[in-house]
Design an enzyme around this catalytic site. Structure first.
Site, PDB file in Angstrom:
ATOM      1  N   GLU A 152       0.825  -1.214   0.000  1.00 39.66           N
ATOM      2  CA  GLU A 152       0.000   0.000   0.000  1.00 39.66           C
ATOM      3  C   GLU A 152       0.861   1.268   0.000  1.00 39.66           C
ATOM      4  O   GLU A 152       1.565   1.540   0.981  1.00 39.66           O
ATOM      5  CB  GLU A 152      -0.902   0.011   1.250  1.00 39.66           C
ATOM      6  CG  GLU A 152      -1.828   1.216   1.304  1.00 39.66           C
ATOM      7  CD  GLU A 152      -2.754   1.223   2.520  1.00 39.66           C
ATOM      8  OE1 GLU A 152      -2.380   0.636   3.562  1.00 39.66           O
ATOM      9  OE2 GLU A 152      -3.841   1.809   2.417  1.00 39.66           O
ATOM     10  N   GLU A 175     -12.342   1.931   4.528  1.00 40.05           N
ATOM     11  CA  GLU A 175     -11.400   2.254   5.610  1.00 40.05           C
ATOM     12  C   GLU A 175     -11.518   3.760   5.817  1.00 40.05           C
ATOM     13  O   GLU A 175     -10.831   4.552   5.166  1.00 40.05           O
ATOM     14  CB  GLU A 175      -9.965   1.862   5.241  1.00 40.05           C
ATOM     15  CG  GLU A 175      -9.014   2.041   6.424  1.00 40.05           C
ATOM     16  CD  GLU A 175      -7.549   1.954   6.028  1.00 40.05           C
ATOM     17  OE1 GLU A 175      -6.836   1.134   6.612  1.00 40.05           O
ATOM     18  OE2 GLU A 175      -7.122   2.714   5.137  1.00 40.05           O
TER      19      GLU A 175
HETATM   20  C1  LER Z   1      -2.694   3.779   6.790  1.00 42.79           C
HETATM   21  O1  LER Z   1      -2.976   5.121   6.704  1.00 42.79           O
HETATM   22  C2  LER Z   1      -3.662   2.965   5.987  1.00 42.79           C
HETATM   23  O2  LER Z   1      -4.229   3.443   5.027  1.00 42.79           O
HETATM   24  C3  LER Z   1      -3.998   1.591   6.346  1.00 42.79           C
HETATM   25  O3  LER Z   1      -4.410   0.826   5.296  1.00 42.79           O
HETATM   26  C4  LER Z   1      -3.160   0.914   7.368  1.00 42.79           C
HETATM   27  O4  LER Z   1      -2.160   0.101   6.819  1.00 42.79           O
HETATM   28 MN    MN Z   2      -5.463   2.184   3.705  1.00 38.33          MN
END
Ligand code: LER
Ligand code: MN
Length: 272
Positions: free
Chosen positions: A152, A246
């Protein structure tokens, strides 16, 4: 495309997970809101009753498409780039420990925050080498079990190590291996990418997982990102896996998750 949201079976401090608290109760609420899966946020798989957790999610009629590993950084300070070799080794071993859980659950392992930050006493080049070594070892290990890893890109305020999609793509190509791809997160992309849509296009079939949050990290619709054009680009890549919520729990967890899901489903429906 299907929808999931992040949930951990243990207490977390990270602010952008919509749900916190009782795991079983949250699984039920998430299912009732209309999600198809749970992105399982796990600090240490060795401390969990893995079969019971997988069963609980499956019995609710949902999948576990991804496992998030950032808690080991946030709660324990493990990272691939710590100056202490023992901590670096612990971070790698922690990802190794996720592999059997991911294989059982059919999940991709997300590695984001666990890459760490460049500590003041460390030369950035050395940190790059440690990060490369960490990812290479984890990918080789996961590949033996048929497990995929999603790297990521994370915005500059959280780490200086690989913030954007271009450098992320170069990095995963250097590490190599079919089981290494990317997790794109709209919150980070809004900060780092010249064009979110073009970066999605570039990442193409290397997109293994996708996090959605609006510009302010609230649910989609609460900020100013154009999810219509973002989802159009994503669909054009042929992406057919999960969109994972998220985002912050505001104004209230279930309401935020419901509004985000509703808005995203509406937009996706308009594209079909
Ligand atoms: C961190 O800011 C994030 O986006 C998450 O996916 C944690 O790994
Ligand atoms: Mn994230």
């Amino acid at each position: 495309m299907k929808f999931c949201t992040c949930l951990s079976p243990e207490p977390v401090r990270f602010s952008a997970y919509p749900f916190k608290g009782d795991f079983a109760q949250n699984v039920e609420s998430i299912r009732n809101i209309g999600f198809d899966g749970i992105e399982l946020i796990v600090r240490d798989p060795g401390t969990l009753n893995q079969d019971a957790i997988i069963k609980l999610v499956h019995d609710a009629g949902m999948d576990i498409p991804a496992i998030g590993t950032g808690l080991a950084w946030g709660e324990e300070g493990l990272s691939f780039t710590d100056p202490d070799p023992e901590i670096r080794e612990k971070a790698v071993q922690r990802i190794f420990a996720h592999v059997p859980l991911a294989a059982k659950a059919g999940a991709v392992i997300v590695v984001g925050l666990l890459r760490g930050i460049v500590r003041p006493e460390v030369d950035p080049k050395t940190a790059d080498e440690w990060m490369f070594e960490g990812f290479s070892r984890c990918c080789r290990h996961a590949s033996d079990e048929g497990v995929r890893i999603a790297f990521e890109p994370i915005n500059r305020y959280e780490t200086s190590l690989l913030n954007g999609v271009d450098e992320g793509l170069e990095f995963i190509a250097e590490v190599g291996g079919d089981n290494l791809g990317m997790l794109l997160d709209t919150f980070h992309m809004n900060i780092e990418e010249p064009s979110i849509e073009k970066s999605i296009q570039k990442a193409g079939d290397r997109i293994f997982h996708f996090h959605y949050a609006d510009s302010n990290r609230w649910y989609p619709g609460a900020g100013h990102l154009d999810f219509h054009s973002i989802l159009t680009s994503l669909k054009d890549t042929g992406y057919s896996a999960y969109l994972s919520g998220e985002h912050r729990p505001d104004p209230e967890p279930a309401e935020a998750a419901r509004m985000g899901l509703e808005n995203m489903k509406k937009i996706l429906g308009e594209l079909q």
